[in-house]
Design a protein around this motif. Structure first.
Motif, PDB file in Angstrom:
ATOM      1  N   ARG A  65       0.772  -1.132  -0.034  1.00  0.00           N
ATOM      2  CA  ARG A  65       0.023   0.112  -0.089  1.00  0.00           C
ATOM      3  C   ARG A  65       0.785   1.246  -0.002  1.00  0.00           C
ATOM      4  O   ARG A  65       0.531   2.178  -0.708  1.00  0.00           O
ATOM      5  CB  ARG A  65      -0.878   0.148   1.175  1.00  0.00           C
ATOM      6  N   VAL A 125       2.279   1.905  -3.566  1.00  0.00           N
ATOM      7  CA  VAL A 125       1.004   2.323  -4.562  1.00  0.00           C
ATOM      8  C   VAL A 125       0.734   3.663  -4.038  1.00  0.00           C
ATOM      9  O   VAL A 125       0.750   4.663  -5.083  1.00  0.00           O
ATOM     10  CB  VAL A 125      -0.083   1.237  -4.068  1.00  0.00           C
ATOM     11  N   PHE A 126       0.602   4.018  -2.895  1.00  0.00           N
ATOM     12  CA  PHE A 126       0.046   5.450  -2.423  1.00  0.00           C
ATOM     13  C   PHE A 126       1.109   6.608  -2.937  1.00  0.00           C
ATOM     14  O   PHE A 126       1.196   7.571  -3.160  1.00  0.00           O
ATOM     15  CB  PHE A 126      -0.557   5.579  -1.124  1.00  0.00           C
ATOM     16  N   ILE A 136       0.862   0.035  -9.915  1.00  0.00           N
ATOM     17  CA  ILE A 136      -0.262   1.104 -10.283  1.00  0.00           C
ATOM     18  C   ILE A 136      -1.501   1.084  -9.601  1.00  0.00           C
ATOM     19  O   ILE A 136      -1.770   1.968  -9.164  1.00  0.00           O
ATOM     20  CB  ILE A 136      -0.496   0.346 -11.822  1.00  0.00           C
ATOM     21  N   GLY A 137      -1.731  -0.028  -8.985  1.00  0.00           N
ATOM     22  CA  GLY A 137      -2.898  -0.134  -7.907  1.00  0.00           C
ATOM     23  C   GLY A 137      -3.214  -1.567  -7.316  1.00  0.00           C
ATOM     24  O   GLY A 137      -2.530  -2.186  -7.793  1.00  0.00           O
ATOM     25  N   LEU A 138      -4.249  -1.314  -6.667  1.00  0.00           N
ATOM     26  CA  LEU A 138      -4.606  -2.689  -5.917  1.00  0.00           C
ATOM     27  C   LEU A 138      -6.183  -2.917  -6.474  1.00  0.00           C
ATOM     28  O   LEU A 138      -6.887  -1.929  -6.586  1.00  0.00           O
ATOM     29  CB  LEU A 138      -4.719  -2.721  -4.659  1.00  0.00           C
ATOM     30  N   ARG A 170       5.469   5.245 -13.754  1.00  0.00           N
ATOM     31  CA  ARG A 170       4.046   5.348 -13.946  1.00  0.00           C
ATOM     32  C   ARG A 170       3.304   6.309 -14.079  1.00  0.00           C
ATOM     33  O   ARG A 170       3.734   7.524 -13.875  1.00  0.00           O
ATOM     34  CB  ARG A 170       3.417   4.384 -12.881  1.00  0.00           C
ATOM     35  N   ARG A 204      -2.067   9.659 -13.581  1.00  0.00           N
ATOM     36  CA  ARG A 204      -3.572   9.187 -13.330  1.00  0.00           C
ATOM     37  C   ARG A 204      -3.826   7.954 -13.997  1.00  0.00           C
ATOM     38  O   ARG A 204      -3.161   7.474 -14.984  1.00  0.00           O
ATOM     39  CB  ARG A 204      -4.520  10.129 -14.100  1.00  0.00           C
ATOM     40  N   LEU A 244      -8.217   2.514 -13.040  1.00  0.00           N
ATOM     41  CA  LEU A 244      -8.211   0.821 -12.616  1.00  0.00           C
ATOM     42  C   LEU A 244      -9.226  -0.021 -13.177  1.00  0.00           C
ATOM     43  O   LEU A 244      -8.932  -1.046 -13.565  1.00  0.00           O
ATOM     44  CB  LEU A 244      -8.034   0.787 -11.120  1.00  0.00           C
ATOM     45  N   TRP A 253      -8.042  -3.249 -15.550  1.00  0.00           N
ATOM     46  CA  TRP A 253      -8.297  -4.429 -15.076  1.00  0.00           C
ATOM     47  C   TRP A 253      -9.097  -5.197 -16.251  1.00  0.00           C
ATOM     48  O   TRP A 253      -8.578  -6.383 -16.555  1.00  0.00           O
ATOM     49  CB  TRP A 253      -9.160  -4.556 -13.907  1.00  0.00           C
TER      50      TRP A 253
END
Length: 319
Positions: free
Chosen positions: A151, A154-155, A179-181, A218, A221, A224, A228
């Motif tokens: 986390r 990511v953040f 990139i994200g979770l 990365r 913006r 996600l 995905w």
């Protein structure tokens, strides 16, 4: 950490009245000894908490006591944003933060609302740990320290070093740009890039994680949902996919659709579906037992027949 716990302890006593040390320890996920030390600290700070002896005794606050509500922490605010799925909070290591945040939110409600909300909450049970057949939910356990490091990267937009164990392969260290979770059906995934190539990592297969100081490469913006969807499309178009024609009991249709990658055609009770590979197809269709009959390919039909013979032989009557 202790300050947040002390606030949570006070809010628990305000909202639930008298609680034993054991009950407080369960709610706060600490030992009974820690609870007793926290009670002493609150008393020393002037919080009017007192003990009642006896079988039904415990700790309570003097009637009418109220303290200023502290602001939500970063993790608590984040947990509330994904509170639509408590399992999502658990998957991302924010379960305790969600519980703490909800205590603060309830305490901030007007008295009349608080009573109404407490009564309504007793009438709702969301995502119990098992179904009616006592089968546990399929949620994956990921150590909090690992999820916290992921986390953070990511953040903060920093590179991430993980020790990852792909299915059937030896674990190895790799450095990725997170990139994200994403959480799907109680399973957590990290979307990242590695050397400019898209990568998706299952959180339960991350054995260790470390957020690095170097900024991640990365975009500023990201969508996600679209990312995905794109990765899912590429996954379903993999080189090892196989197509299966199957005659299906209509009552088992939804069960098949939960495991197949895609339905190519459907005519009455005969479907043409794709699976990730041969092992996936054999496993999924075996689960359907007599509810499905493979028509093609022949090798899969033979594999299922041989497996059934082995099982029948195992349970054959013994002389």
């Amino acid at each position: 950490m202790r300050a947040d716990r002390l606030v949570s302890l006070v809010l628990l006593l305000r909202q639930q009245g008298r609680l034993s040390a054991a009950a407080l320890a369960r709610e706060l996920e600490v030992s009974t000894r820690t609870v007793l030390r926290d009670i002493e600290a609150l008393s020393a700070a002037g919080v009017p908490v007192y003990a009642e002896r006896g079988r039904n005794g415990g700790f309570a606050l003097l009637p009418g006591f109220r303290t200023e509500l502290t602001g939500l922490s970063h993790d608590e605010a984040l947990a509330l944003l994904i509170a639509g799925s408590r399992r999502g909070a658990q998957t991302f290591g924010l379960g305790s933060a969600l519980a703490s945040a909800m205590l603060k939110v309830v305490d901030a409600l007007p008295e009349s609302y608080r009573v109404t909300a407490a009564g309504a909450a007793q009438r709702l049970l969301i995502d119990p740990p098992a179904d009616l057949l006592s089968r546990p939910s399929a949620g994956e356990e990921v150590p909090d320290a690992i999820v916290a490091a992921i986390r953070e990267a990511v953040f903060a937009g920093r590179k991430l070093r993980i020790r990852y164990a792909p299915d059937g392969q030896a674990p190895a260290w790799r450095t990725v740009d997170p990139i994200g979770l994403v959480t799907v059906r109680d399973q957590g995934y990290l979307l990242a890039t590695r050397s400019g190539q898209d990568r998706t990592y299952r959180l339960s297969r991350v054995l260790a994680a470390e957020a690095l100081d170097e900024p991640a490469d990365r975009p500023e913006r990201v969508d996600l949902g679209r990312a995905w969807q794109d990765r899912g499309s590429r996954f379903r178009a993999g080189d090892n996919q196989i197509t299966v024609r199957v005659r299906l009991d209509p009552a088992r249709r939804e069960e098949l659709l939960r495991t197949a990658l895609a339905v190519l055609s459907e005519q009455e009770s005969t479907l043409e579906v794709t699976f990730q590979d041969g092992r996936h197809a054999e496993w999924a269709l075996w689960q359907l037992s007599t509810g499905a009959e493979v028509l093609e390919p022949a090798w899969l039909r033979t594999a299922l027949r041989d497996r059934a013979r082995q099982v029948a032989g195992l349970y054959a009557e013994r002389s």
